[in-house]
Design a protein around this motif. Structure first.
Motif, mmCIF file in Angstrom:
data_model
loop_
_atom_site.group_PDB
_atom_site.id
_atom_site.type_symbol
_atom_site.label_atom_id
_atom_site.label_comp_id
_atom_site.label_asym_id
_atom_site.label_seq_id
_atom_site.Cartn_x
_atom_site.Cartn_y
_atom_site.Cartn_z
ATOM 1 N N VAL A 32 0.854 -1.175 0.000
ATOM 2 C CA VAL A 32 0.000 0.000 0.000
ATOM 3 C C VAL A 32 0.897 1.234 0.000
ATOM 4 O O VAL A 32 1.744 1.371 0.869
ATOM 5 C CB VAL A 32 -0.893 0.006 1.252
ATOM 6 C CG1 VAL A 32 -1.780 1.213 1.259
ATOM 7 C CG2 VAL A 32 -1.708 -1.262 1.303
ATOM 8 N N ALA A 35 1.026 7.398 2.332
ATOM 9 C CA ALA A 35 0.614 8.772 2.063
ATOM 10 C C ALA A 35 1.639 9.759 2.596
ATOM 11 O O ALA A 35 1.571 10.946 2.324
ATOM 12 C CB ALA A 35 -0.752 9.026 2.703
ATOM 13 N N LEU A 36 2.607 9.262 3.376
ATOM 14 C CA LEU A 36 3.517 10.167 4.078
ATOM 15 C C LEU A 36 4.810 10.430 3.327
ATOM 16 O O LEU A 36 5.538 11.353 3.668
ATOM 17 C CB LEU A 36 3.870 9.580 5.444
ATOM 18 C CG LEU A 36 2.721 9.488 6.442
ATOM 19 C CD1 LEU A 36 3.152 8.727 7.671
ATOM 20 C CD2 LEU A 36 2.254 10.879 6.828
ATOM 21 N N ALA A 130 1.002 5.227 16.017
ATOM 22 C CA ALA A 130 1.039 4.389 14.819
ATOM 23 C C ALA A 130 0.017 4.856 13.787
ATOM 24 O O ALA A 130 0.290 4.839 12.584
ATOM 25 C CB ALA A 130 0.785 2.927 15.197
ATOM 26 N N VAL A 131 -1.164 5.286 14.242
ATOM 27 C CA VAL A 131 -2.170 5.786 13.294
ATOM 28 C C VAL A 131 -1.661 7.054 12.613
ATOM 29 O O VAL A 131 -1.797 7.224 11.405
ATOM 30 C CB VAL A 131 -3.524 6.039 13.999
ATOM 31 C CG1 VAL A 131 -4.473 6.827 13.106
ATOM 32 C CG2 VAL A 131 -4.166 4.725 14.399
ATOM 33 N N ASP A 132 -0.985 7.939 13.402
ATOM 34 C CA ASP A 132 -0.445 9.162 12.800
ATOM 35 C C ASP A 132 0.615 8.847 11.747
ATOM 36 O O ASP A 132 0.797 9.605 10.798
ATOM 37 C CB ASP A 132 0.165 10.057 13.885
ATOM 38 C CG ASP A 132 -0.913 10.781 14.677
ATOM 39 O OD1 ASP A 132 -2.043 10.901 14.155
ATOM 40 O OD2 ASP A 132 -0.640 11.210 15.807
ATOM 41 N N GLY A 134 0.501 6.246 9.865
ATOM 42 C CA GLY A 134 -0.083 5.415 8.814
ATOM 43 C C GLY A 134 0.405 3.979 8.853
ATOM 44 O O GLY A 134 0.518 3.325 7.826
ATOM 45 N N VAL A 135 0.673 3.504 10.065
ATOM 46 C CA VAL A 135 1.187 2.142 10.210
ATOM 47 C C VAL A 135 0.033 1.154 10.083
ATOM 48 O O VAL A 135 -1.014 1.329 10.692
ATOM 49 C CB VAL A 135 1.876 1.988 11.588
ATOM 50 C CG1 VAL A 135 2.168 0.530 11.884
ATOM 51 C CG2 VAL A 135 3.152 2.812 11.623
ATOM 52 N N THR A 136 0.218 0.112 9.258
ATOM 53 C CA THR A 136 -0.832 -0.895 9.116
ATOM 54 C C THR A 136 -0.542 -2.121 9.958
ATOM 55 O O THR A 136 -1.439 -2.911 10.231
ATOM 56 C CB THR A 136 -0.981 -1.334 7.652
ATOM 57 O OG1 THR A 136 0.249 -1.932 7.230
ATOM 58 C CG2 THR A 136 -1.281 -0.158 6.762
ATOM 59 N N ILE A 155 7.148 -2.053 4.009
ATOM 60 C CA ILE A 155 6.295 -2.940 4.795
ATOM 61 C C ILE A 155 6.838 -4.354 4.624
ATOM 62 O O ILE A 155 7.129 -4.749 3.501
ATOM 63 C CB ILE A 155 4.832 -2.872 4.294
ATOM 64 C CG1 ILE A 155 4.289 -1.458 4.455
ATOM 65 C CG2 ILE A 155 3.955 -3.874 5.027
ATOM 66 C CD1 ILE A 155 2.861 -1.277 3.962
ATOM 67 N N VAL B 60 -5.325 -2.888 13.435
ATOM 68 C CA VAL B 60 -5.317 -1.536 12.874
ATOM 69 C C VAL B 60 -6.747 -1.054 12.608
ATOM 70 O O VAL B 60 -7.051 0.133 12.756
ATOM 71 C CB VAL B 60 -4.432 -1.448 11.600
ATOM 72 C CG1 VAL B 60 -5.007 -2.272 10.465
ATOM 73 C CG2 VAL B 60 -4.233 -0.019 11.171
ATOM 74 N N ALA B 87 -5.023 11.423 4.939
ATOM 75 C CA ALA B 87 -3.706 12.044 5.098
ATOM 76 C C ALA B 87 -2.705 11.036 5.652
ATOM 77 O O ALA B 87 -1.507 11.144 5.404
ATOM 78 C CB ALA B 87 -3.800 13.241 6.041
ATOM 79 N N ARG B 88 -3.190 10.057 6.388
ATOM 80 C CA ARG B 88 -2.298 9.068 7.007
ATOM 81 C C ARG B 88 -2.175 7.798 6.187
ATOM 82 O O ARG B 88 -1.090 7.218 6.088
ATOM 83 C CB ARG B 88 -2.813 8.726 8.408
ATOM 84 C CG ARG B 88 -2.513 9.833 9.389
ATOM 85 C CD ARG B 88 -3.441 9.826 10.582
ATOM 86 N NE ARG B 88 -3.108 10.903 11.505
ATOM 87 C CZ ARG B 88 -3.393 12.178 11.297
ATOM 88 N NH1 ARG B 88 -4.015 12.545 10.174
ATOM 89 N NH2 ARG B 88 -3.055 13.093 12.174
ATOM 90 N N TYR B 89 -3.287 7.345 5.628
ATOM 91 C CA TYR B 89 -3.281 6.059 4.934
ATOM 92 C C TYR B 89 -3.523 6.185 3.431
ATOM 93 O O TYR B 89 -3.605 5.187 2.730
ATOM 94 C CB TYR B 89 -4.322 5.128 5.566
ATOM 95 C CG TYR B 89 -3.908 4.674 6.946
ATOM 96 C CD1 TYR B 89 -3.087 3.566 7.101
ATOM 97 C CD2 TYR B 89 -4.291 5.365 8.078
ATOM 98 C CE1 TYR B 89 -2.674 3.149 8.352
ATOM 99 C CE2 TYR B 89 -3.876 4.964 9.341
ATOM 100 C CZ TYR B 89 -3.077 3.856 9.463
ATOM 101 O OH TYR B 89 -2.656 3.453 10.700
ATOM 102 N N GLY B 90 -3.667 7.405 2.925
ATOM 103 C CA GLY B 90 -3.841 7.592 1.492
ATOM 104 C C GLY B 90 -5.288 7.429 1.051
ATOM 105 O O GLY B 90 -6.140 6.990 1.822
#
Lengths: 189, 140
Positions: A32, A35-36, A130-132, A134-136, A155, B60, B87-90
């Motif tokens: 994936v 976004a960062l 982790a949410v900030d 964008g960690v899955t 990942i 998650v 913004a975080r996950y696209g």
């Protein structure tokens, strides 16, 4: 000649769709895009794993070329990559840990048993930071650039191949201005 | 009366969906709860790909549900919450992707195909208009 041209249309459509499907077969659905990448790393402030009274904030990473590695003792693949992270740390690569959804006792005994490759690890039992980021899941590894931006995200486990192939070229680029004493020991130029 | 029983049953049916994944009702206000349940169905779990965060039991997904509840509690709108998550996950996490330079083809595609189909249909109909009926139809 042109009378038969229209029979080529379905064939062309088939070939086009087949081409997309064939391409799709080779793609990893877990890749994936982050976004960062290219954006400033998210701010965080967390207690450390080894000392609940100490705090690690994103300011500690500012101005450094560093790795941020997401790990947890529940994560089997983290164990798989751990040995190589220790090697990287021995070469001098600054690695900051983000310990995810873990309990402190297990995390500390993991580090005592397997070695501690981290400068420090932030303790994030609820996955708020982790949410900030964008960690899955874990393991995930971010490369932070000198300007504090996220340069790259990987990942799945860090392996020597991934390091050489995906990280090193970007690290070398970030280190062009100097100040990365670890570079030669970590396999770079 | 029976209408209110029906409403009650339907409301409980919605509530049981919330029970299934999080063991408790997110909001005591039914309209907030309905909004919450429909919002988490529109957000894709970034780990499990073909499930929404309403359906997934991945850690998650639980974290993202918690963030959605927190933001809703702070009075954020659905759009704010989607901005926060993308913004975080696209854009990946939005089941209803926004129109942007990478997604316009996705949105325009069906209409383009509809127009192409319409043109083909119109041409076939027009070319047959001048033709005589075939034997079977003219016999009938």
């Amino acid at each position: 000649m042109w009378r038969y041209a229209r029979y080529a249309i379905p064939v062309a459509i088939f070939v086009a769709i087949g081409g997309f499907f064939y391409r799709g077969l080779g793609l990893n659905p877990n890749d994936v895009p982050s976004a960062l990448v290219g954006k400033p790393m998210p701010k965080f402030s967390l207690p450390t794993v080894t000392d609940p009274d100490a705090t690690i904030t994103s300011d500690a990473l500012q101005g450094k070329v560093a790795l941020v590695n997401v790990w947890g003792t529940w994560c089997i693949e983290c164990r798989h990559e751990h040995g190589f992270l220790v090697q990287l740390a021995q070469a001098g690569v600054p690695i900051y840990g983000l310990n995810l959804r873990d309990d402190r006792a297990s995390a500390m005994s993991w580090l005592a048993q397997l070695g501690n490759p981290y400068v420090t690890s932030g303790f994030d039992p609820k996955g708020v930071a982790a949410v900030d980021w964008g960690v899955t899941g874990a393991p995930e590894t971010f490369l932070i650039g000198r300007d504090g931006n996220v340069i790259f995200k990987h990942i799945s486990p860090m392996t020597p191949q991934v390091w050489r192939h995906d990280f090193l070229p970007l690290v070398e680029e970030q280190c062009r201005a100097g100040g990365c004493e670890f570079l030669a020991a970590a396999g770079g130029r | 009366m029976s209408r209110w029983i029906l409403v009650g049953v339907l409301w409980l049916a919605g509530a049981s969906a919330a029970f299934a994944i999080d063991q408790e009702i997110a909001f005591s206000d039914p309209s907030m709860n309905t909004r919450y349940l429909s919002l988490i169905r529109e957000i894709r779990c970034p780990k499990c790909l073909n499930e929404s965060i309403a359906d997934s039991d991945a850690p998650v997904a639980a974290d993202l549900r918690r963030e959605v509840r927190r933001l809703m509690g702070d009075g954020k709108s659905d759009d704010d919450i989607k901005d926060f998550l993308s913004a975080r996950y696209g854009d990946f996490v939005l089941y209803r992707p926004r129109v942007s330079e990478t997604t316009w083809a996705l949105w325009a595609g069906p209409f383009v195909f509809l127009v192409i189909g319409g043109i083909v249909f119109w041409r076939i109909v027009r070319s047959r208009l001048g033709q005589p009926l075939d034997d079977e139809e003219s016999a009938a």
